[in-house]
Design an enzyme around this catalytic site. Sequence first.
Site, PDB file in Angstrom:
ATOM      1  N   LEU A 655       0.860  -1.172   0.000  1.00  0.00           N
ATOM      2  CA  LEU A 655       0.000   0.000   0.000  1.00  0.00           C
ATOM      3  C   LEU A 655       0.899   1.225   0.000  1.00  0.00           C
ATOM      4  O   LEU A 655       1.854   1.291   0.775  1.00  0.00           O
ATOM      5  CB  LEU A 655      -0.863  -0.027   1.255  1.00  0.00           C
ATOM      6  CG  LEU A 655      -2.012   0.970   1.316  1.00  0.00           C
ATOM      7  CD1 LEU A 655      -3.162   0.474   0.463  1.00  0.00           C
ATOM      8  CD2 LEU A 655      -2.480   1.145   2.747  1.00  0.00           C
ATOM      9  N   ASN A 684      -2.909   4.334  -3.276  1.00  0.00           N
ATOM     10  CA  ASN A 684      -3.988   4.804  -2.412  1.00  0.00           C
ATOM     11  C   ASN A 684      -4.127   6.322  -2.459  1.00  0.00           C
ATOM     12  O   ASN A 684      -4.334   6.952  -1.439  1.00  0.00           O
ATOM     13  CB  ASN A 684      -3.696   4.345  -0.977  1.00  0.00           C
ATOM     14  CG  ASN A 684      -4.960   4.025  -0.231  1.00  0.00           C
ATOM     15  OD1 ASN A 684      -6.049   4.067  -0.800  1.00  0.00           O
ATOM     16  ND2 ASN A 684      -4.846   3.720   1.037  1.00  0.00           N
ATOM     17  N   ASN A 710      -9.069   6.890  -0.889  1.00  0.00           N
ATOM     18  CA  ASN A 710      -7.936   6.633  -0.013  1.00  0.00           C
ATOM     19  C   ASN A 710      -8.430   5.940   1.245  1.00  0.00           C
ATOM     20  O   ASN A 710      -9.036   6.558   2.111  1.00  0.00           O
ATOM     21  CB  ASN A 710      -7.262   7.965   0.320  1.00  0.00           C
ATOM     22  CG  ASN A 710      -6.161   7.786   1.338  1.00  0.00           C
ATOM     23  OD1 ASN A 710      -5.675   6.672   1.560  1.00  0.00           O
ATOM     24  ND2 ASN A 710      -5.767   8.872   1.968  1.00  0.00           N
ATOM     25  N   ARG A 715      -5.865  -2.098   1.431  1.00  0.00           N
ATOM     26  CA  ARG A 715      -4.738  -3.005   1.612  1.00  0.00           C
ATOM     27  C   ARG A 715      -5.199  -4.465   1.581  1.00  0.00           C
ATOM     28  O   ARG A 715      -4.479  -5.346   1.134  1.00  0.00           O
ATOM     29  CB  ARG A 715      -4.086  -2.718   2.960  1.00  0.00           C
ATOM     30  CG  ARG A 715      -2.911  -3.594   3.292  1.00  0.00           C
ATOM     31  CD  ARG A 715      -2.620  -3.550   4.772  1.00  0.00           C
ATOM     32  NE  ARG A 715      -1.971  -2.332   5.215  1.00  0.00           N
ATOM     33  CZ  ARG A 715      -0.657  -2.109   5.150  1.00  0.00           C
ATOM     34  NH1 ARG A 715       0.133  -3.008   4.639  1.00  0.00           N
ATOM     35  NH2 ARG A 715      -0.134  -1.000   5.599  1.00  0.00           N
ATOM     36  N   ASP A 732       5.150   0.556   2.316  1.00  0.00           N
ATOM     37  CA  ASP A 732       6.111   0.998   1.304  1.00  0.00           C
ATOM     38  C   ASP A 732       7.463   1.360   1.926  1.00  0.00           C
ATOM     39  O   ASP A 732       8.469   1.411   1.234  1.00  0.00           O
ATOM     40  CB  ASP A 732       5.548   2.154   0.460  1.00  0.00           C
ATOM     41  CG  ASP A 732       5.064   3.306   1.318  1.00  0.00           C
ATOM     42  OD1 ASP A 732       5.257   3.255   2.551  1.00  0.00           O
ATOM     43  OD2 ASP A 732       4.494   4.255   0.760  1.00  0.00           O
ATOM     44  N   ASP A 733       7.477   1.612   3.226  1.00  0.00           N
ATOM     45  CA  ASP A 733       8.771   1.938   3.838  1.00  0.00           C
ATOM     46  C   ASP A 733       9.315   0.786   4.678  1.00  0.00           C
ATOM     47  O   ASP A 733      10.253   0.963   5.441  1.00  0.00           O
ATOM     48  CB  ASP A 733       8.652   3.205   4.687  1.00  0.00           C
ATOM     49  CG  ASP A 733       7.648   3.042   5.814  1.00  0.00           C
ATOM     50  OD1 ASP A 733       6.944   2.008   5.840  1.00  0.00           O
ATOM     51  OD2 ASP A 733       7.562   3.943   6.661  1.00  0.00           O
ATOM     52  N   GLU A 819      -6.174  -0.697  10.578  1.00  0.00           N
ATOM     53  CA  GLU A 819      -6.550  -1.811   9.712  1.00  0.00           C
ATOM     54  C   GLU A 819      -5.775  -3.073  10.071  1.00  0.00           C
ATOM     55  O   GLU A 819      -6.303  -4.185   9.975  1.00  0.00           O
ATOM     56  CB  GLU A 819      -6.360  -1.431   8.239  1.00  0.00           C
ATOM     57  CG  GLU A 819      -4.973  -1.652   7.643  1.00  0.00           C
ATOM     58  CD  GLU A 819      -3.939  -0.668   8.160  1.00  0.00           C
ATOM     59  OE1 GLU A 819      -4.275   0.164   9.023  1.00  0.00           O
ATOM     60  OE2 GLU A 819      -2.772  -0.740   7.721  1.00  0.00           O
ATOM     61  N   ASP A 820      -4.548  -2.879  10.551  1.00  0.00           N
ATOM     62  CA  ASP A 820      -3.745  -4.053  10.917  1.00  0.00           C
ATOM     63  C   ASP A 820      -4.286  -4.715  12.184  1.00  0.00           C
ATOM     64  O   ASP A 820      -4.300  -5.941  12.297  1.00  0.00           O
ATOM     65  CB  ASP A 820      -2.271  -3.668  11.079  1.00  0.00           C
ATOM     66  CG  ASP A 820      -2.079  -2.402  11.879  1.00  0.00           C
ATOM     67  OD1 ASP A 820      -3.089  -1.805  12.321  1.00  0.00           O
ATOM     68  OD2 ASP A 820      -0.924  -2.003  12.071  1.00  0.00           O
ATOM     69  N   ARG A 863      -5.441   3.962  18.467  1.00  0.00           N
ATOM     70  CA  ARG A 863      -5.330   2.500  18.467  1.00  0.00           C
ATOM     71  C   ARG A 863      -5.928   1.898  19.739  1.00  0.00           C
ATOM     72  O   ARG A 863      -6.534   0.820  19.693  1.00  0.00           O
ATOM     73  CB  ARG A 863      -3.880   2.071  18.233  1.00  0.00           C
ATOM     74  CG  ARG A 863      -3.491   2.264  16.751  1.00  0.00           C
ATOM     75  CD  ARG A 863      -2.044   2.175  16.488  1.00  0.00           C
ATOM     76  NE  ARG A 863      -1.547   0.838  16.124  1.00  0.00           N
ATOM     77  CZ  ARG A 863      -1.673   0.272  14.919  1.00  0.00           C
ATOM     78  NH1 ARG A 863      -2.322   0.896  13.978  1.00  0.00           N
ATOM     79  NH2 ARG A 863      -1.156  -0.906  14.680  1.00  0.00           N
TER      80      ARG A 863
END
Length: 906
Positions: A655, A684, A710, A715, A732-733, A819-820, A863
């Site tokens: 993502l 996204n 977005n 994902r 991406d990182d 989302e994770d 979170r």
Amino acid sequence: MQRNGGGVGAGGQPWVLRRVRLTWLSFMLFFILVFFPLIAHYYLTTIDEAGGPDKHIFGPRPGGELCEAKHVQDLCRIRESVSEELLQLEAKRQELNGEIARLNLRIEACKRSIDSAKQDLLQLKNVISQTEHSYKELMAQNQPKLSLPVRLLPDKEDPGLPPPKSARSCRLRSCFDYGRCPLTSGFPVYVYDTGSYPWGDYLDPLVKQAFAASVKSNIYVTDNPSIACLYLVLVGELQESSSSPLQSPSELEKQLKALPYWRSDGHNHVLVHLSRKSMTQNFLYNVSTGRAAVAQSTFFEQQYREGFDLVVSPLVHALSEPNFLEVPPQVPVKRKYLFTFQGERVESLRSSLQETPPQSFEEEMEGDPPADYDDRIIGTLKAVQDSHLDQVLVEFTCKNPRPKREERLEVLKASTFALVIAPGDGQLVASAGCGMRLFEALEVGAIPVLLGDHTRLPYHQFIRWSEAVIIVPKPRVTELHFLLRSLSDNDMLAMRRQGRFLWETYFSTSENVLSTILASIRTSIQVPAAPIKEEPAHEIPHKAGKLAGTDANLADNGDLDLGPVETEPPYASPRFLRNFTYTAADTYRAWNRAPGPFHLFPHTPLDPVLPSEAKFLGSGTGFRPIGGGTGGSGKEFQAALGGNVPREQFTVVMLTYEREEVLMNSLERLNGLPYLNKVVVVWNSPKPPSDDLLWPDIGLPIVVVRTEKNSLNNRFLPWDAVETEAILSIDDDAHLRHDEIMFGFRVWREARDRIVGFPGRYHAWDINHQSWLYNSNYSCELSMVLTGAAFFHKYYAYLYSYVMPQAIRDMVDEYINCEDIAMNFLVSHITRKPPIKVTSRWTFRCPGCPQALSHDDSHFHERHKCINFFVKVYGYMPLLYTQFRVDSVLFKTRLPHDKTKCFKFI
Ligand SMILES: *[C@@H]1O[C@H](CO)[C@@H](O)[C@H](O)[C@H]1NC(C)=O
Ligand SMILES: *[C@@H]1O[C@H](CO)[C@@H](O)[C@H](O)[C@H]1NC(C)=O
Ligand SMILES: *[C@@H]1O[C@H](CO)[C@@H](O)[C@H](O)[C@H]1NC(C)=O
């Protein structure tokens, strides 16, 4: 590749040097032995011809001055000529030396090219054997070409079924026309419009409306009656005040026969009677429905055709969706009352059915309990209440008016167990009233205790009710209190959870009720469900061109040959291999475990594993045993996938949001990763990638997917471009080495139903606030693995996107976070297992990358909120703790020198 060249290269260099020196020495020797005598000979003969001046050299000779001078001159001349000769020879020697060096270089070059040719040959051989292997497998798979069964003419009037002895003895085999429903037909269902038959006007408007809405959204419903497998007729419930002509059975039969596709006996028809109130009329009781099945909530034993008619649930929520957030939490397990019962004294339902019991059945009254049996039940329960051992609420006489649904639910919310007493009439195998109480109990998490074991619960052929309901025969009523007190908290919570699953999946909405009716018939006739939807990946074109693998950062990839890269062509996981088994053989798991039987998945992580000899004895397709079956350490391990499941590849799903530089570097780092099938970049952002952006060429497709909006939920969309079961989700990182990825992939292959990844997280209990906290500290226990760097099965992408409650995805969109966590909740909820953490790495950000927002306070605050919200949605905390992490087998093992580790660093 370097592995094989290594041995030669290592010893080669000094040996060649030595050889050069040897050659030089032998040349000198040669010179001395051959050239020196020659020169000496020449010298001597020259002197002899010139008058023997060398006599002076070799011995004094008689002669004059002149002679001496001449002699010297001669000597000088000879010396000059010799030294000239020597110079020439020296030049020649050097020339030869150069030649030798050049030749040596060429030999070296030849050797090198031989080595590389050997390597190429080896690789080609590998490719050939791989291809042969794959080809053989392909041939083996294609061998028995199946052809679809011949489709019987759909509009044939007479199905050719022999007439059953009586409609009452109907079973599927005798009354159902299978010819209309081939296994591959997709189960088309035609639903009669309620306006198309006369008594449609007398139907309860709410039921009618709910049914119509459900039909509209159902994927099996077809407009084309001529191809339909099944025909649905909504026959009830009727309006309360209806003085319809239907009171006469013969009138009703006439109207049924007039249905356009009834075809004389109504085969493949289902008469659906949804009751909304607790008391319903069994008005079909005395109606001959021919070969049509009846789906309703009330049945007499004589009327119920086992395996043909359906006991369905009453329609509790006709139109409104239940609000899952209002459902009370499942924990604590013990509530105010141990059990409660509210209801009128259960009496024979017959009086309200306006029918007299059928007298024609011989065995009818035999073995029936006495009619006043319920008095004993009342007495016993009252005694429990009066004993005050536990708080118990039993009401057999209703307040006037009868308690409303809200009041009943309030009591049930305070009950650990809810008593449901089966009708006193032993002839009644299912009743709407009993069903209504059962489902109200399930809805609010009061564990139902069904007193009376002769009752048929809805879809009892498929649903294992004993996992959610305690079913006790009436004679055990005196032991009921003891029995309920003996249950452990673990079992009670498991039952409550299962009850919640059953209610939510099959009975909570009118759509579910209709889907369940269809699913049960579909399962009975063994037709697979419709395949679950995939998300079409709309590709954004991009320019590839930057050569990958030149970046110096890429050197730290684990330092070993990790598997075949060029030798393995792209290989998609096979799909839909278990259509039939999933429906016909795996029925109980499908019906009793989330996500239920409504979807057909291309593959699931639950497929049975072969016994290990099977892959050597006939079922070896796709297997790549280590060392061909003999096993081995690092070298053999790296050459084959091994394990208990056939070979496969994985897809990287990344993502990204407007960080092109970071993304390009991440993509480039994937160059040369073995078993990688494809990279799917989820773009996204509404802003397309820059036009001049050059994407790295990593020798594999990079699919850049456009998104509607977005959303972090993107994902986990089940993109159709993902052709493998294994998905490696990475930010991406994220910065992972190749050996770490390889190891993660191999571990995932052994734990396909779990999230397998790198960064661990923990859900901590906040004692002060009695709630949950998200914790990212280094800890010896973990319960989540972040999907910024984790493997999971594509199955969970379908579940996340289409099965998980919408409220969770909404929360993810609202906070642009969590989302994770949601994925970890989902997988733990489905499997009741914690995730698996691999290797020592706890964080995964690339060192120099711009910091994502993950470290500010609001991120953590959100979170915490997410976790507590998700717990509310699920009704309990699905996450489980784990204290172990996976390292590779020979990690930190001392090895004899001829063995190598599985991975060098992990
Ligand atoms: C309905 O029941 C009555 C008796 O209760 C009987 O005479 C009649 O034949 C029945 N009708 C049908 C269609 O079975
Ligand atoms: C299994 O179902 C899928 C989806 O409906 C279909 O594409 C596939 O051909 C089916 N396979 C078999 C063997 O029936
Ligand atoms: C990490 O642990 C410290 C105490 O050791 C605690 O104060 C802090 O809140 C923890 N961080 C998180 C994110 O839970």
